[in-house]
Design an enzyme around this catalytic site. Structure first.
Site, short mmCIF file in Angstrom:
data_model
loop_
_atom_site.label_atom_id
_atom_site.label_comp_id
_atom_site.label_asym_id
_atom_site.label_seq_id
_atom_site.Cartn_x
_atom_site.Cartn_y
_atom_site.Cartn_z
CG HIS A 1 -2.28 0.60 0.97
ND1 HIS A 1 -3.43 -0.12 0.90
CD2 HIS A 1 -2.65 1.89 0.76
CE1 HIS A 1 -4.45 0.69 0.68
NE2 HIS A 1 -4.00 1.92 0.58
N GLY B 1 6.88 2.22 -5.02
CA GLY B 1 8.23 2.76 -5.23
C GLY B 1 8.64 2.96 -6.67
NE ARG C 1 8.30 7.63 -5.99
CZ ARG C 1 7.36 6.79 -5.56
NH1 ARG C 1 6.73 5.98 -6.39
NH2 ARG C 1 7.01 6.78 -4.29
C1 LIG Z 1 -2.67 9.23 -1.54
C2 LIG Z 1 -2.82 7.75 -1.74
C3 LIG Z 1 -4.11 7.18 -1.73
C4 LIG Z 1 -4.26 5.81 -1.92
N1 LIG Z 1 -5.53 5.29 -1.95
C5 LIG Z 1 -5.70 3.97 -2.24
C6 LIG Z 1 -7.01 3.41 -2.39
O1 LIG Z 1 -8.01 4.11 -2.25
N2 LIG Z 1 -7.10 2.09 -2.68
C7 LIG Z 1 -6.00 1.28 -2.83
O2 LIG Z 1 -6.14 0.09 -3.11
N3 LIG Z 1 -4.76 1.77 -2.71
C8 LIG Z 1 -4.58 3.10 -2.43
N4 LIG Z 1 -3.31 3.61 -2.34
C9 LIG Z 1 -2.16 2.73 -2.60
C10 LIG Z 1 -1.80 2.73 -4.10
O3 LIG Z 1 -2.79 2.09 -4.86
C11 LIG Z 1 -0.48 2.02 -4.36
O4 LIG Z 1 -0.50 0.75 -3.73
C12 LIG Z 1 0.73 2.81 -3.87
O5 LIG Z 1 0.55 4.20 -4.05
C13 LIG Z 1 1.96 2.35 -4.65
O6 LIG Z 1 3.10 2.97 -4.20
P1 LIG Z 1 3.75 4.27 -4.92
O7 LIG Z 1 2.90 5.43 -4.51
O8 LIG Z 1 5.12 4.32 -4.36
O9 LIG Z 1 3.70 4.04 -6.40
C14 LIG Z 1 -3.13 4.98 -2.12
C15 LIG Z 1 -1.84 5.56 -2.13
C16 LIG Z 1 -1.69 6.92 -1.94
C17 LIG Z 1 -0.31 7.50 -1.99
#
Ligand SMILES: Cc1cc2nc3c(=O)[nH]c(=O)nc-3n(C[C@H](O)[C@H](O)[C@H](O)COP(=O)(O)O)c2cc1C
Length: 400
Positions: free
Chosen positions: A282, A315, A317
């Site tokens: 997440h 992660g 980027r």
């Molecule tokens: C601001 C934010 C909101 C998120 N909301 C959700 C969500 O509503 N449902 C979900 O499955 N994952 C959610 N995630 C997790 C993302 O789907 C994902 O797993 C994660 O951002 C991946 O990592 P990265 O930001 O380093 O690419 C959220 C992440 C962030 C940063």
């Protein structure tokens, strides 16, 4: 016509630059909500840091003149192995999820739409027919069935089930206070930081940021506020593996279980009948201290790679990160913060810009490695330092 010589070119060349621009544009608490992870941020740092530990061994001659980046995820053909991970309430930009869906469609890829999204799923699927609807385990089974019915009727091509969230309250970065409604009272309280970002506020001239979740109720009904939705989620007893099986059967189409870190969970997910798993923590918002997904990917790929599609998120980027994930067994990756920064920096064009950065980076890495297709990437294309990999929950039967 007068052209301001100091005006910034809206195009950016890296995700790091998109992040800098997002930071400049957004009110401090909105930016903080995008970048933060749980507690000390150990996992958050490892998610990006681990990619830096992996190296490449490039060739000097014999590069392929053309490279193939196309693949499929849950039956959807995509032009590059990068899809949009679901993120809740994309109120960083007035067009939110619609802009993201359009950008992904323009670049030939799919979107995951969060159940905490701020735009109706019907508008998102109209903007991008390759939409996967993401569900948390929240509410009653009847409510879940009704949400699945709505997503199916809107044309969603698959379901993403997210169960990895630890509700950590103790965030060392200081969780920003998110208003329940963006009304006059909230506007006055947020005034000092919003006053410093007049362009962000002006971009919402038509509507103030929508902090409701319209997809949690039948079409036409008013969705709960984000806090209402969060409360329902927290008071729902967490799902069992039988519940995952139930949701898979109930949906009757492709399902991805998001948040897998362990081999035993990956094996159970296969038993539950999912089409895909996302190796994920997440984005560092689950238990702090969980290793980066890229470290746990190899053992999961060895155990279930032949039985289920494996996607990785966390992660990513740059395009070379995507290539590293594919070399270690992922079929594709999902990006989160990278596109949220692009969206904040330049709306739909900013998300397209991020996807172009990913495409360019993947293509460069394939060229340098002399690998003609994303389907040909293998661990031997990487330099993997000793001790890099983490093997979690490997059952004795798999070890023997
Ligand atoms: C601001 C934010 C909101 C998120 N909301 C959700 C969500 O509503 N449902 C979900 O499955 N994952 C959610 N995630 C997790 C993302 O789907 C994902 O797993 C994660 O951002 C991946 O990592 P990265 O930001 O380093 O690419 C959220 C992440 C962030 C940063």
């Amino acid at each position: 016509m007068f052209k301001n010589p100091w005006a910034q070119n809206p195009w950016f060349e890296s995700v790091a630059e998109a992040q800098r621009r997002a930071k400049k544009k957004l009110p401090a608490s909105v930016y903080a909500a995008l970048v933060a992870g749980s507690e000390r941020g150990l996992t958050l740092d490892d998610n990006t840091g681990a990619f830096g530990e992996l190296g490449f061994a490039p060739h000097v001659v014999g590069h392929p003149a053309e490279r193939n980046l196309a693949t499929t995820v849950m039956g959807q053909p995509i032009s590059l192995p990068v899809i949009i991970s679901p993120t809740g309430v994309q109120a960083v930009h007035p067009d939110g999820e619609i802009a993201v869906a359009r950008a992904a469609a323009a670049r030939g890829t799919a979107v995951g739409l969060s159940s905490f999204a701020s735009k109706p799923i019907e508008e998102v699927t109209a903007a991008n027919p390759q939409t996967f609807y993401q569900m948390y385990w929240t509410g009653t089974k009847d409510q879940m069935v009704s949400r699945m019915d709505r997503a199916r009727a809107a044309g969603a091509k698959g379901l993403i089930v997210t169960t990895d969230w630890s509700f950590s309250m103790g965030r060392d970065w200081g969780s920003p206070e998110i208003p329940e409604k963006v009304n006059l009272k909230a506007a006055i309280r947020l005034a000092p930081e919003v006053a410093l970002k007049p362009r962000w506020l002006a971009s919402f001239a038509r509507d103030l940021p929508d902090l409701t979740a319209p997809n949690l109720v039948p079409v036409g009904e008013k969705g709960p506020t984000f806090f209402g939705a969060y409360y329902e989620w927290m008071k729902t007893p967490p799902p069992t593996w039988d519940d995952i099986k139930w949701i898979t059967t109930e949906w009757g189409g492709p399902v991805m279980l998001k948040g897998i870190c362990r081999v035993d969970d990956a094996l159970r997910a296969v038993d539950a009948g999912v089409t895909a798993i996302s190796v994920s923590n997440h984005g560092g918002n689950n238990l702090d201290g969980t290793p980066a997904p890229i470290r746990v990917l190899p053992s999961i790929a060895t155990a279930v790679g032949e039985h289920v599609e494996i996607v990785l998120d966390g992660g990513i980027r740059r395009g070379s990160d995507v290539v590293k994930a594919l070399a270690l067994g992922a079929r594709a990756v999902m990006i989160g913060r990278a596109y949220l920064w692009g969206l904040s920096a330049n709306g739909q064009a900013g998300v397209e810009n991020v996807l172009d950065i990913m495409r360019g980076g993947i293509d460069s890495a394939l060229l340098g490695l002399s690998v003609p297709s994303v389907h040909d990437l293998r661990p031997e294309h990487l330099v993997i330092p000793p001790g890099f990999v983490r093997e979690l929950g490997v059952p004795a039967t798999v070890l023997s």
